[in-house]
Design an enzyme around this catalytic site. Structure first.
Site, PDB file in Angstrom:
ATOM      1  N   SER A 207       0.875  -1.245  -0.084  1.00 21.19           N
ATOM      2  CA  SER A 207       0.161   0.197   0.011  1.00 21.19           C
ATOM      3  C   SER A 207       0.785   1.156  -0.026  1.00 21.19           C
ATOM      4  O   SER A 207       1.443   1.727  -0.893  1.00 21.19           O
ATOM      5  CB  SER A 207      -0.945   0.018   1.219  1.00 21.19           C
ATOM      6  OG  SER A 207      -1.817   1.129   1.128  1.00 21.19           O
ATOM      7  N   ARG A 375      -5.582   3.328  -0.586  1.00 23.70           N
ATOM      8  CA  ARG A 375      -6.870   3.155   0.476  1.00 23.70           C
ATOM      9  C   ARG A 375      -7.977   2.626  -0.192  1.00 23.70           C
ATOM     10  O   ARG A 375      -9.036   2.438   0.494  1.00 23.70           O
ATOM     11  CB  ARG A 375      -6.933   4.690   0.748  1.00 23.70           C
ATOM     12  CG  ARG A 375      -6.360   5.377   1.877  1.00 23.70           C
ATOM     13  CD  ARG A 375      -6.888   6.342   2.751  1.00 23.70           C
ATOM     14  NE  ARG A 375      -7.381   7.535   2.008  1.00 23.70           N
ATOM     15  CZ  ARG A 375      -7.915   8.519   2.466  1.00 23.70           C
ATOM     16  NH1 ARG A 375      -8.254   8.532   3.748  1.00 23.70           N
ATOM     17  NH2 ARG A 375      -8.234   9.359   1.552  1.00 23.70           N
ATOM     18  N   VAL A 497      -7.338   3.853  11.416  1.00 26.01           N
ATOM     19  CA  VAL A 497      -6.119   4.013  10.717  1.00 26.01           C
ATOM     20  C   VAL A 497      -6.567   4.548   9.221  1.00 26.01           C
ATOM     21  O   VAL A 497      -7.575   4.551   8.753  1.00 26.01           O
ATOM     22  CB  VAL A 497      -5.335   2.683  10.396  1.00 26.01           C
ATOM     23  CG1 VAL A 497      -4.857   2.274  11.909  1.00 26.01           C
ATOM     24  CG2 VAL A 497      -5.951   1.728   9.773  1.00 26.01           C
ATOM     25  N   GLU A 498      -5.221   5.101   8.524  1.00 26.57           N
ATOM     26  CA  GLU A 498      -5.354   5.577   7.142  1.00 26.57           C
ATOM     27  C   GLU A 498      -6.542   6.809   7.147  1.00 26.57           C
ATOM     28  O   GLU A 498      -7.271   6.717   6.081  1.00 26.57           O
ATOM     29  CB  GLU A 498      -5.630   4.491   6.132  1.00 26.57           C
ATOM     30  CG  GLU A 498      -4.355   3.661   6.012  1.00 26.57           C
ATOM     31  CD  GLU A 498      -4.424   2.783   4.620  1.00 26.57           C
ATOM     32  OE1 GLU A 498      -5.325   3.073   3.910  1.00 26.57           O
ATOM     33  OE2 GLU A 498      -3.483   1.830   4.570  1.00 26.57           O
ATOM     34  N   GLY A 499      -6.503   7.534   7.988  1.00 26.59           N
ATOM     35  CA  GLY A 499      -7.504   8.382   8.031  1.00 26.59           C
ATOM     36  C   GLY A 499      -8.770   8.306   8.990  1.00 26.59           C
ATOM     37  O   GLY A 499      -9.409   7.313   8.484  1.00 26.59           O
TER      38      GLY A 499
END
Length: 816
Positions: A207, A375, A497-499
């Site tokens: 990713s 994402r 996670v990831e925003g």
């Protein structure tokens, strides 16, 4: 009467012109002609109103008139009220591409643009990898063993992952990678999603980075050194972005890199002195190379005149002096390798910057561009896989679990959550697979990536909650037999996670989409920045035409008039027409919010969130429609499609209603409600009968159940860990026969043909055989069937002191 007829004709003509966005000339023509007819045959008052309307439209709508007096005044006002876009926001807005999300903003989505790129599936090589290497990998994972006993994957699994190239899916073949498509990466992660630790361990290196950053931005020297080593697992990467004070607001990270001189091996060299503290970094405890984001400064001008370069990304080997690495966090529910990284006066050469010195200060752009793709794949694919696993286990369990002499799957209270599980799985799979296909066609879907990250991980949380509910005590008792509890508790990780999901919903989806995807807003802002009045005139009055067009489309389609022409079959056409109708309503409400709130809209996060909910549900519904259109439906899929689209359109209308209830300008809200919902709410929750059908479909051996679980591990092989989905599949294949025999024994017991003490199923089977109610073959079958059923119902227990890390603290509550 003639006056009324001409009024209706004028109104209908204007609505047609507005729906088609035919321009001011056509509108003037309609009003002039009907005004003249009114003057001759009907009311002079109506004629006067129409002539005035034509004159006003000519003054404001015809370029030759408006540019001399109206446009300059509007442009001056726009410069004062238009929101200021920061540099970091500009980078985010410029990252990625606009595709179907942009069509939904227009209010007249062109379905051809969605359907033109068919999802042709995986290549033979990719499919073979999913069917073989992925199945072998997941079959080496026992959730309890990984999460509790080891807190890690087995060594033989790590070796297998490295050997088979799992960490090099995005790396080109010329560097030893697999060079898989986005669809293949998604398929791999869906297959591995039965074990959260495994999915995360494979997903993260494929990713954000640093592999993808190297592929896109690295120097040739960096690519040649690192990519082959990342591909075969000699290097394990991690990427340090978030920290104690920089989470969702990653642009405010306080970690610094100061350009300076330092002696290395007796020579004075120019490099960067780093001071940083990072947290929540996946794979950090075992990483051999760290991708690091920091704020780079050159106070002494050693590289040039720039003092503050901004966010920069670099690669740092694990053994670099001054870096502390190796400790672990304990992520809730799933102890995948995650930990902190610290650095005090860490000196690195300039060539550690990803892409070299020329890419100094480009870190935010690099991260945003890569994240918009990553994402879309990693967490959404994991969510889709987890949901499919829940279909396999929850459906199977509720069919074999009997209460009150009936399977609990036949109880309506259980059928409702089973239906939600089926629908959310179907939506998730469609969204992930078709958005990945867009990526393979060259798109970089920034807004859809936020939609998928938020909604699919929320679906995952809801699906796992429903699955826990229908399992009851089976999955609230942890142990090796519990295939759901650990994943359920770990769902919070994906939410965070990831925003973080709260920020993604309230700030990112609409906040980014309103400017990036809108047909005119970005052009208007660019015209303002460039002081280009002609470009502003084109954009602004095109925007005005869009507003009138969306108002007309939303109003007429809500009344059932002039429904959109859509290229779908009779089963799905009404849903696509509803998407088109709500697209027009969404576009109109978006413009109303931006116009009435202006720059304040940034701070009205709940308003933004509801607009984002509308956009998101329309996007997800479009993916379901595309999936239905392109794939061969199986028996029972029509009902899942209908339930899924009904649920998404209900959610869309609910978001619209809540937006209208809370828009601060109440007069505008009242007008919008009359335009977009003139007949009130039309989309309720899916009907109970449909829920019953879905519940039965996933709790019995049906084509749609098999299709929904096809993307996950659903088989058992020799030498593998136990697969609960495979066990349930086996039971369901025999269930019809077993159900008849259950009923035969129950009926005989009720008639007094079996002993009153035969309370256990096994006792009834033996008594039925003895009484001649069962044949020997039937009794043997039921003994074997019930043995597997009991095994699937059984939970674990442990020695009294099992869970105490310090055995000396255990209290003896029953001393001799």
């Amino acid at each position: 009467m003639m006056t009324f007829i001409l009024f209706v004709v004028a109104l209908a003509g204007l609505l047609i012109v507005m729906r088609r966005e035919s321009g001011a000339t056509s509108a003037i023509g309609v009003m002039a002609v009907t005004g003249l007819l009114s003057l001759i045959f009907a009311s002079g008052l109506l004629a006067l109103v129409l002539f005035i309307g034509a004159a006003v439209t000519a003054a404001a709508g015809l370029p030759g008139f408006r540019q001399s007096w109206l446009t300059p005044r509007i442009f001056a006002m726009f410069k004062k009220v238009a929101p200021k876009v920061s540099e970091t926001e500009k980078v985010a807005l410029e990252a990625g591409t606009v595709g179907w999300d942009g069509e939904l903003f227009t209010g007249r989505p062109d379905w051809h643009n969605l359907l033109i790129n068919r999802n042709t599936g995986l290549s033979e090589e990719e499919q073979a990898f999913v069917d073989n290497q992925c199945v072998q990998a997941i079959s080496m994972c026992n959730t309890w063993n990984v999460a509790v006993e080891r807190a890690d994957l087995p060594k033989e699994l790590w070796d297998f992952l490295k050997k088979e190239g799992f960490f090099g899916m995005i790396i080109p073949k010329e560097y030893g990678g697999l060079e898989f498509s986005a669809k293949a990466q998604s398929a791999v992660l869906q297959k591995l999603a039965s074990n959260e630790t495994l999915m995360v361990s494979v997903g993260v290196p494929n990713s954000l980075g640093p592999g993808e950053l190297l592929v896109k931005y690295g120097t040739e020297e960096q690519k040649n050194h690192y990519l082959p080593r990342l591909a075969d697992g000699r290097e394990i990467p991690c990427f340090g972005l978030t920290g104690p004070r920089a989470g969702s607001d990653a642009t405010s990270l306080p970690d610094t890199g100061i350009v300076c001189k330092q002696k290395v091996d007796g020579k004075e060299v120019v490099g960067i002195r780093l001071n940083f503290e990072k947290r929540w970094i996946t794979l950090a405890p075992i990483a051999t190379v760290v991708g690091l984001a920091f704020r780079m400064f050159d106070p002494d001008g050693l590289l040039g005149e720039t003092e503050d370069y901004g966010i920069t990304c670099a690669l740092i080997p694990r053994d670099t002096k001054g870096m502390e690495i190796g400790r672990r966090h304990c992520p809730i529910g799933s102890p995948f390798l995650n930990g902190p990284i610290k650095g005090k006066d860490v000196f690195i050469p300039l060539d550690y910057i990803i892409g070299g010195v020329d890419m100094a200060g480009q870190g935010w752009r690099m991260l945003v561009e890569c994240l918009s793709v990553g994402r879309c794949i990693t967490l959404p694919s994991g969510a889709a896989g987890a949901a499919a696993s829940a279909v396999g286990t929850a459906g199977g369990f509720t069919r074999i679990r009997r209460q009150f002499n009936t399977p609990v799957a036949d109880m309506e209270g259980v059928q409702e959550p089973l239906a939600r599980i089926a629908a959310k799985t179907y939506i998730s799979q469609a969204a992930v697979n078709h958005t990945a296909n867009m990526i393979d066609k060259g798109e970089k879907p920034a807004v859809p990536s936020a939609i998928l990250k938020y909604h699919l991980t929320e679906f995952q949380r809801g699906v796992l909650t429903d699955a826990m509910d229908v399992h009851g005590g089976k999955t609230v008792t942890l142990g090796p037999r519990n295939y759901l509890g650990i994943g359920y508790s770990g769902a919070a990780v994906s939410i965070t996670v990831e925003g973080a999901n709260i920020m993604t919903r309230s700030l990112m989806i609409f906040g980014q989409g309103a400017i990036r995807c809108h047909p005119y807003v970005l052009k208007e802002l660019a015209a303002k920045d460039n002081d280009d009045i002609n470009a502003f005139d084109d954009a602004f009055f095109g925007h005005a035409g869009l507003i009138f067009g969306n108002a007309a489309r939303a109003f007429t389609q809500a009344l059932g008039l002039g429904r959109a022409d859509v290229p779908f079959d009779s089963a799905s056409r009404k849903y696509a027409q509803a998407v088109a109708r709500f697209s027009a309503a969404f576009g109109l409400c978006s413009d109303a919010a931006m116009t009435t709130l202006g720059s304040e809209l940034k701070m009205r996060e709940l308003i933004s969130a509801r607009l984002g909910d509308m956009l998101s549900n329309l996007y997800l519904a479009s993916m379901v429609l595309k999936n239905w259109h392109e794939t061969q439906p199986v028996e029972g899929e029509k009902e899942v499609m209908e339930y899924s689209l009904g649920m998404l359109l209900h959610r869309t209308e609910n978001a619209l209603d809540e937006f209208l209830q809370n828009l601060p300008n109440r007069a505008v809200a009242l007008v919008l409600r009359g335009v977009t919902m003139p007949l009130g709410r039309r989309w309720g929750s899916p009907q109970d009968d449909l829920a019953r059908k879905l519940a039965r479909a996933i709790s019995t051996d049906t084509p749609i159940r098999n299709k929904l679980i096809a993307s996950i591990w659903h088989t058992n092989g020799e030498g593998t860990v136990e697969n609960p989905v495979a066990r349930y599949n086996g039971l369901l294949k025999d269930y019809d026969k077993a159900e008849q025999l259950y009923r035969k024994a129950t009926k005989a017991y009720a008639k007094g043909e079996l002993p009153m003490t035969a309370l256990h199923p096994e006792e009834r089977f033996e008594a039925a055989l003895k009484a001649g109610i069962y044949t020997k073959e039937e009794a043997d079958f039921m003994r074997q069937f019930e043995t597997v059923v009991l095994e699937m119902l059984t939970v674990d227990d442990f020695p009294f002191d099992e869970f105490a890390r310090n055995k000396e603290t255990v209290i003896d509550h029953n001393p001799a």
